[in-house]
Design an enzyme around this catalytic site. Structure first.
Site, PDB file in Angstrom:
ATOM      1  N   GLU A 141     -22.279 -27.409   1.391  1.00 18.70           N
ATOM      2  CA  GLU A 141     -23.334 -28.379   1.085  1.00 18.70           C
ATOM      3  C   GLU A 141     -24.499 -27.711   0.365  1.00 18.70           C
ATOM      4  OE1 GLU A 141     -21.830 -27.769   3.905  1.00 18.70           O
ATOM      5  OE2 GLU A 141     -21.578 -29.546   5.157  1.00 18.70           O
ATOM      6  N   GLU A 163     -17.513 -17.476   1.783  1.00 20.10           N
ATOM      7  CA  GLU A 163     -17.657 -16.517   2.883  1.00 20.10           C
ATOM      8  C   GLU A 163     -17.751 -15.090   2.351  1.00 20.10           C
ATOM      9  OE1 GLU A 163     -14.571 -17.372   5.752  1.00 20.10           O
ATOM     10  OE2 GLU A 163     -15.621 -19.191   6.388  1.00 20.10           O
ATOM     11  N   CYS A 179     -23.948 -28.511   8.918  1.00 20.46           N
ATOM     12  CA  CYS A 179     -24.671 -27.751   9.952  1.00 20.46           C
ATOM     13  C   CYS A 179     -26.168 -28.022   9.830  1.00 20.46           C
ATOM     14  CB  CYS A 179     -24.376 -26.266   9.802  1.00 20.46           C
ATOM     15  SG  CYS A 179     -25.251 -25.485   8.427  1.00 20.46           S
ATOM     16  N   CYS A 229     -27.938 -26.822   6.642  1.00 16.83           N
ATOM     17  CA  CYS A 229     -27.651 -27.664   5.468  1.00 16.83           C
ATOM     18  C   CYS A 229     -28.405 -28.988   5.546  1.00 16.83           C
ATOM     19  CB  CYS A 229     -26.146 -27.914   5.340  1.00 16.83           C
ATOM     20  SG  CYS A 229     -25.265 -26.434   4.806  1.00 16.83           S
ATOM     21  N   ASN A 281     -17.601 -23.718   0.582  1.00 17.27           N
ATOM     22  CA  ASN A 281     -18.139 -22.611   1.366  1.00 17.27           C
ATOM     23  C   ASN A 281     -17.664 -21.292   0.776  1.00 17.27           C
ATOM     24  OD1 ASN A 281     -15.647 -23.528   2.414  1.00 17.27           O
ATOM     25  ND2 ASN A 281     -15.991 -22.574   4.395  1.00 17.27           N
TER      26      ASN A 281
HETATM   27  N1  THU Z   1     -19.546 -24.451   6.831  1.00 17.73           N
HETATM   28  C1  THU Z   1     -19.886 -25.216   5.748  1.00 17.73           C
HETATM   29  O1  THU Z   1     -19.467 -24.938   4.624  1.00 17.73           O
HETATM   30  N2  THU Z   1     -20.705 -26.274   5.967  1.00 17.73           N
HETATM   31  C2  THU Z   1     -21.234 -26.619   7.163  1.00 17.73           C
HETATM   32  O2  THU Z   1     -22.084 -27.491   7.224  1.00 17.73           O
HETATM   33  C3  THU Z   1     -20.787 -25.943   8.373  1.00 17.73           C
HETATM   34  C4  THU Z   1     -20.004 -24.698   8.181  1.00 17.73           C
HETATM   35  C5  THU Z   1     -18.672 -23.288   6.625  1.00 17.73           C
HETATM   36  C6  THU Z   1     -19.325 -21.962   6.842  1.00 17.73           C
HETATM   37  C7  THU Z   1     -18.134 -21.086   7.177  1.00 17.73           C
HETATM   38  O3  THU Z   1     -17.560 -20.638   5.974  1.00 17.73           O
HETATM   39  C8  THU Z   1     -17.160 -22.040   7.846  1.00 17.73           C
HETATM   40  O4  THU Z   1     -17.582 -23.346   7.518  1.00 17.73           O
HETATM   41  C9  THU Z   1     -17.095 -21.897   9.351  1.00 17.73           C
HETATM   42  O5  THU Z   1     -18.343 -21.954   9.913  1.00 17.73           O
END
Ligand code: THU
Length: 140
Positions: free
Chosen positions: A67, A56, A98, A101, A54
């Site tokens: 993902e 940010e 999520c 994804c 991830n």
């Molecule tokens: N996040 C992911 O990388 N994948 C997911 O399927 C759900 C959320 C990340 C996004 C953000 O950086 C952190 O998790 C909290 O939401």
């Protein structure tokens, strides 16, 4: 209430390898705002593994999940057919991808095998069709 002990699942060597790659990727996650690090490892039909973390941003909405970053890596390198995905987070029970994804994964592989895990050793084996049984398909 005491935590219910979950039956440990036996992983194949290929599954364990993919999980190890996702576990290592999780350490590279850039998540200074949520502090929720996610690592993903996506295996394509030809055996290659693409990782994603991830990413940010100070402008929170610009964040991209692990993902989808793994899918972007794979597609950018010419791979569009996938056999398995491993996702590692610190969540217990292990967290699924999520909704956004899931929808992106469905675009390429509607019934992808998925491993959800955390560094404590909890692992769940599931499938994309189970996590997203009725995905949006583009109207004809
Ligand atoms: N996040 C992911 O990388 N994948 C997911 O399927 C759900 C959320 C990340 C996004 C953000 O950086 C952190 O998790 C909290 O939401």
């Amino acid at each position: 209430m005491p935590k219910k002990a979950k039956k440990a699942i036996r992983l194949s060597a290929a599954e364990q390898h993919l999980l190890d790659r996702a576990m290592a990727a999780q350490q590279q996650a850039y998540a200074p705002y949520s502090r929720f690090q996610v690592g993903a490892a996506l295996q394509s039909e030809n055996g290659e593994i693409f990782i994603g973390v991830n990413l940010e941003n100070a402008s929170y909405g610009a964040t991209v999940c692990a993902e989808r970053n793994a899918v972007a890596q794979a597609v950018s390198q010419g791979q569009r057919k996938f056999v398995q995905l491993a996702v590692v987070t610190s969540a217990s029970p292990p967290a699924p991808p999520c909704g956004m994804c899931l929808q992106v994964l469905v675009e390429f592989c509607p019934d992808l095998r998925i491993l959800l895990a955390n560094p404590e050793g909890e692992v769940e084996r599931t499938r994309l069709s189970r996590l997203l049984p009725r995905s949006f398909v583009h109207p004809k």
